[in-house]
Design an enzyme around this catalytic site. Sequence first.
Site, short mmCIF file in Angstrom:
data_model
loop_
_atom_site.label_atom_id
_atom_site.label_comp_id
_atom_site.label_asym_id
_atom_site.label_seq_id
_atom_site.Cartn_x
_atom_site.Cartn_y
_atom_site.Cartn_z
N ASP A 78 -0.72 8.59 -1.61
CA ASP A 78 -2.02 8.10 -1.73
C ASP A 78 -2.61 7.75 -0.55
O ASP A 78 -3.77 7.70 -0.12
CB ASP A 78 -2.13 6.89 -2.89
CG ASP A 78 -2.17 7.84 -4.18
OD1 ASP A 78 -1.76 8.94 -4.41
OD2 ASP A 78 -2.48 7.01 -5.15
N CYS A 119 6.57 7.23 -5.79
CA CYS A 119 5.01 6.64 -5.85
C CYS A 119 4.06 7.03 -6.70
O CYS A 119 4.60 7.39 -7.86
CB CYS A 119 4.73 7.42 -4.37
SG CYS A 119 5.68 6.63 -2.66
N ASP A 120 2.93 6.56 -6.53
CA ASP A 120 1.97 6.16 -7.43
C ASP A 120 2.11 7.16 -8.93
O ASP A 120 2.36 6.53 -9.89
CB ASP A 120 0.50 6.23 -6.78
CG ASP A 120 0.40 5.12 -5.93
OD1 ASP A 120 1.48 4.88 -5.38
OD2 ASP A 120 -0.69 4.47 -5.53
N LYS A 121 1.43 8.53 -8.55
CA LYS A 121 1.37 9.23 -9.86
C LYS A 121 2.60 9.87 -10.26
O LYS A 121 2.69 10.30 -11.54
CB LYS A 121 0.30 10.46 -9.88
CG LYS A 121 -1.11 9.78 -8.91
CD LYS A 121 -1.36 8.49 -9.77
CE LYS A 121 -2.54 7.82 -8.97
NZ LYS A 121 -2.07 7.28 -7.68
N CYS A 191 5.18 1.59 -0.68
CA CYS A 191 4.53 0.56 0.47
C CYS A 191 4.90 -0.90 -0.22
O CYS A 191 4.75 -0.93 -1.51
CB CYS A 191 3.24 0.75 0.45
SG CYS A 191 2.86 2.17 1.39
N GLU A 442 -8.95 6.93 -5.62
CA GLU A 442 -8.71 5.45 -5.25
C GLU A 442 -9.88 5.02 -4.15
O GLU A 442 -10.14 6.00 -3.27
CB GLU A 442 -7.45 5.07 -4.88
CG GLU A 442 -6.54 4.95 -5.91
CD GLU A 442 -5.05 4.57 -5.44
OE1 GLU A 442 -4.35 4.27 -6.38
OE2 GLU A 442 -4.77 4.62 -4.37
N SER A 468 -7.04 1.06 -5.41
CA SER A 468 -5.51 1.20 -5.01
C SER A 468 -5.05 -0.28 -5.51
O SER A 468 -5.74 -1.18 -5.44
CB SER A 468 -5.36 1.35 -3.48
OG SER A 468 -4.05 0.78 -3.04
#
Length: 552
Positions: A78, A119-121, A191, A442, A468
Amino acid sequence: MRSDNVTKGAERAPNRSLFYAMGYTKEELERPLIGVVSAHSEIVPGHAHLDKIADAVKAGIRMAGGTPVLVPSIGVCDGIAMGHIGMKYSLASRELIADSVETMTMAHQLDGLVLVPNCDKIVPGMVMAAVRMNVPAVVCSGGPMLAGTYDGEEVSLSKMFEAVGAYKAGMIDACKLDECEKGVCPGCGSCAGMYTANSMNCLCESLGIALPGNGTIPAVSNKRIMLAKHAGMAIMEMVRRNISARDIINERSIKNALACDMALGCSSNSVLHLLAIANEAGVPLNLELFNEMSARVPNLCHLAPAGPTHMQDLDAAGGIPAVQAELIKKGLLDVDALTVTGKSVGENVEGAYIKSTNAIRPIDDPYSPTGGIQILFGNIAQKGCVVKRSAVAPEMLRHEGPARVFNSEDEAIAAIYSGKIVDGDVVVIRYEGPKGGPGMREMLNPTSALAGMKLDKTVALITDGRFSGASRGASIGHVSPEAADGGNIALIKEGDIIAIDIPNASINVRVSDEELNARRASHVMPEPNIKSGWLARYARLVSSADQGAVMK
């Protein structure tokens, strides 16, 4: 066993011959086949080391009597996708990931899965697939990045985006910007703040679909490799006991996850992903329940961007088990819910305690008596919108100001960078929702620019897109219905007064219903941003944010 469909009987001799072509042995084919779904790549810092995590998972599976089968998954970074067309693909990739995990599992008849995202998704996408198929599954994430350093302080990626805003405002020079960009991300891992990736990795623990430690053990720690081996062993026990994903992810565990979400102060994106996971599990979940939980569960953690602590601090303070132990003191968790350890939540956290109040507050002395996420309703968002309340300055919990209206993130960021946004404004960014974006980008660039320019305590931002987990301030996203779906956010005009009241869960534009109806009659919908390819299909099929932006 499901794998009998590809390994057993004379009829499956052709299938076995293809396994033998890859070097599998007869003995391996007599054991359960366990998919190790790895999102390893060389484009995502959180995934760069997942080859090592997957190898450790495979070792654990072999030690426990299974045959590991490595299969791939895509993953978008992202941060690298931020601020350009690439971010349109991020949320949409969640559906591709879920579909691809389903495809590989069902096509090859795997008996169980260890999901290796970070990570995110990628995390929710893999979990959605496991729940959809209802197969035995364990999540083993790659773990958080260590915090970086800048100006003698521990920092993470959000500081980098804010530094850009400070540079644009003339508050720092190019040398300081360079120092920041080389110091904030010191190595592999997701992160280091309580951003979306770490939020979902922590919530996998609270859902029970991951082992204790999954959310907080640093990526570079020896304990992360040990955790991966134990995840390989755990999936074999689940297969033997016929424990599947929906035995773990159900109404009870989703409510547990909501409670932890509020206590931890997770990313606002956790709302989208929990709705999507609940949808796959067949569990009714609506935005009102988030507010009900927020009213009951105090906020115990202020990790970056809400505060100065990072994931390594949360781990050192006792991690998710310590947070859960505090919630149990007030009866806020279902302690009997089953987890992938084969034990209950209560058994898993027995003996856990807060080791440092630096990262976790006791439940009797919280940051706030209410949770970290708040859902707002009003004539701007009749079906709701989301704010990370724990990252909002107290003076911005209630705010009224004139609307500054933009039909894309790009228009808004140009105005912010050029100094056209001033104290008191309410920035409105529309046509960035699931359909309108498409992909619900985001918007870390505008929120961070405002923070870097010291405007995060005087300016609010509202969008039908999303933010985000690294965003802070009065950043209100997921406005539903979105502009491209006829929502009232499309009818706001420059200068309209917008009233935000986060404690009372309301958000309204001070315009009468009659005026809104008159504006609607003359409103012309813009042309779609994307007219071909995968995103055009996504725009046609995706649901609204209040339903998790899932494809129907």
